[in-house]
Design a protein around this motif. Structure first.
Motif, short mmCIF file in Angstrom:
data_model
loop_
_atom_site.label_atom_id
_atom_site.label_comp_id
_atom_site.label_asym_id
_atom_site.label_seq_id
_atom_site.Cartn_x
_atom_site.Cartn_y
_atom_site.Cartn_z
N ASP A 265 -1.83 0.77 -10.92
CA ASP A 265 -2.22 1.30 -9.62
C ASP A 265 -3.04 2.57 -9.84
O ASP A 265 -3.31 2.97 -10.98
CB ASP A 265 -1.02 1.50 -8.70
CG ASP A 265 -0.04 2.56 -9.20
OD1 ASP A 265 -0.39 3.34 -10.11
OD2 ASP A 265 1.07 2.62 -8.66
N ALA A 266 -3.41 3.22 -8.75
CA ALA A 266 -4.30 4.38 -8.82
C ALA A 266 -3.69 5.56 -9.56
O ALA A 266 -4.42 6.39 -10.10
CB ALA A 266 -4.70 4.81 -7.41
N ILE A 267 -2.36 5.66 -9.63
CA ILE A 267 -1.75 6.78 -10.34
C ILE A 267 -1.26 6.39 -11.73
O ILE A 267 -0.54 7.14 -12.38
CB ILE A 267 -0.62 7.43 -9.51
CG1 ILE A 267 0.47 6.43 -9.18
CG2 ILE A 267 -1.19 8.06 -8.24
CD1 ILE A 267 1.71 7.04 -8.51
N GLY A 268 -1.66 5.19 -12.18
CA GLY A 268 -1.38 4.78 -13.55
C GLY A 268 -0.08 4.05 -13.78
O GLY A 268 0.27 3.76 -14.92
N PRO B 292 2.89 -8.28 -11.02
CA PRO B 292 2.80 -9.15 -9.84
C PRO B 292 4.00 -10.10 -9.80
O PRO B 292 4.40 -10.66 -10.83
CB PRO B 292 1.50 -9.92 -10.06
CG PRO B 292 0.71 -9.08 -11.00
CD PRO B 292 1.72 -8.41 -11.89
N THR B 293 4.56 -10.25 -8.62
CA THR B 293 5.75 -11.07 -8.44
C THR B 293 5.66 -11.80 -7.11
O THR B 293 5.20 -11.23 -6.12
CB THR B 293 7.02 -10.18 -8.42
OG1 THR B 293 7.03 -9.34 -9.56
CG2 THR B 293 8.28 -11.02 -8.41
N PHE C 241 5.31 -10.96 -1.69
CA PHE C 241 4.44 -10.77 -2.85
C PHE C 241 4.45 -9.29 -3.22
O PHE C 241 4.21 -8.45 -2.35
CB PHE C 241 3.01 -11.17 -2.52
CG PHE C 241 2.81 -12.64 -2.31
CD1 PHE C 241 1.86 -13.33 -3.06
CD2 PHE C 241 3.53 -13.36 -1.38
CE1 PHE C 241 1.65 -14.68 -2.86
CE2 PHE C 241 3.34 -14.71 -1.18
CZ PHE C 241 2.39 -15.38 -1.93
N ASN C 242 4.72 -8.96 -4.47
CA ASN C 242 4.56 -7.59 -4.96
C ASN C 242 3.20 -7.52 -5.62
O ASN C 242 2.91 -8.26 -6.57
CB ASN C 242 5.65 -7.23 -5.95
CG ASN C 242 7.00 -7.08 -5.29
OD1 ASN C 242 7.09 -6.82 -4.10
ND2 ASN C 242 8.05 -7.25 -6.06
N ILE C 243 2.35 -6.61 -5.12
CA ILE C 243 0.98 -6.52 -5.61
C ILE C 243 0.62 -5.06 -5.86
O ILE C 243 1.28 -4.15 -5.37
CB ILE C 243 -0.02 -7.14 -4.61
CG1 ILE C 243 0.04 -6.42 -3.26
CG2 ILE C 243 0.25 -8.63 -4.44
CD1 ILE C 243 -1.01 -6.88 -2.26
N ASP D 246 -5.10 -4.83 -5.70
CA ASP D 246 -5.07 -6.16 -5.09
C ASP D 246 -4.99 -6.05 -3.56
O ASP D 246 -5.60 -6.84 -2.84
CB ASP D 246 -3.88 -6.96 -5.62
CG ASP D 246 -4.18 -8.43 -5.85
OD1 ASP D 246 -5.31 -8.86 -5.57
OD2 ASP D 246 -3.28 -9.13 -6.31
N PHE D 247 -4.25 -5.07 -3.08
CA PHE D 247 -4.16 -4.86 -1.63
C PHE D 247 -5.54 -4.54 -1.05
O PHE D 247 -5.96 -5.12 -0.06
CB PHE D 247 -3.17 -3.73 -1.32
CG PHE D 247 -2.95 -3.50 0.14
CD1 PHE D 247 -1.98 -4.20 0.82
CD2 PHE D 247 -3.72 -2.59 0.84
CE1 PHE D 247 -1.77 -4.00 2.19
CE2 PHE D 247 -3.52 -2.37 2.20
CZ PHE D 247 -2.55 -3.08 2.87
#
Length: 130
Positions: free
Chosen positions: A79-82, A87-88, A102-104, A108-109
């Motif tokens: 993500d943006a903070i590293g 993905p799940t 969905f975990n993204i 991806d969002f």
């Protein structure tokens, strides 16, 4: 994709059973223009539906009150903070109703949420028609 665990738990009062099935190494992402995004093709949805239908047909005589699936992606994105995001896809079936989650990553969002929401709605509809 390989099955990691298939376990059933009974509530303390014995009225509910929860079957939980974990899968690992799923190809949940594909390379997009700006990095990895969720794999949302029809063939992938068919494959997930087949797995879920097959799992539901096992132990049909002693069907659990609810069944939960956890499909873990084979890789991670950042993500943006590293932070690393795996993905799940999670699916719950209870009383012949299906709910998916969905975990993204934030990436991806930002790039793919509309397509993910459409895939999610189609996926739930297809599962319900089994």
């Amino acid at each position: 994709m390989k099955i990691l665990f298939d376990e059933t738990y009974t509530s303390n009062e014995g009225k509910r059973t929860s079957r939980n099935i974990w899968y690992g190494d799923a190809d949940l992402t594909v390379e997009g223009e700006y990095g990895k995004i969720f794999n949302l093709n029809e063939e992938f949805m068919d494959h997930l539906c087949d797995i879920i239908k097959k799992d539901l047909s096992k132990n049909a005589a002693n069907k659990a009150t609810e069944t939960n699936w956890y499909f873990y992606g084979s890789g991670v994105t950042q993500d943006a903070i590293g932070d690393n995001i795996r993905p799940t896809i999670m699916v719950r079936e209870r009383s012949d109703e299906f709910i998916t989650n969905f975990n993204i990553s934030d990436h991806d969002f930002a790039l793919n949420i509309d397509a993910i929401l459409m895939f999610k709605a189609d996926f739930e509809k297809r599962l319900a028609s089994h």
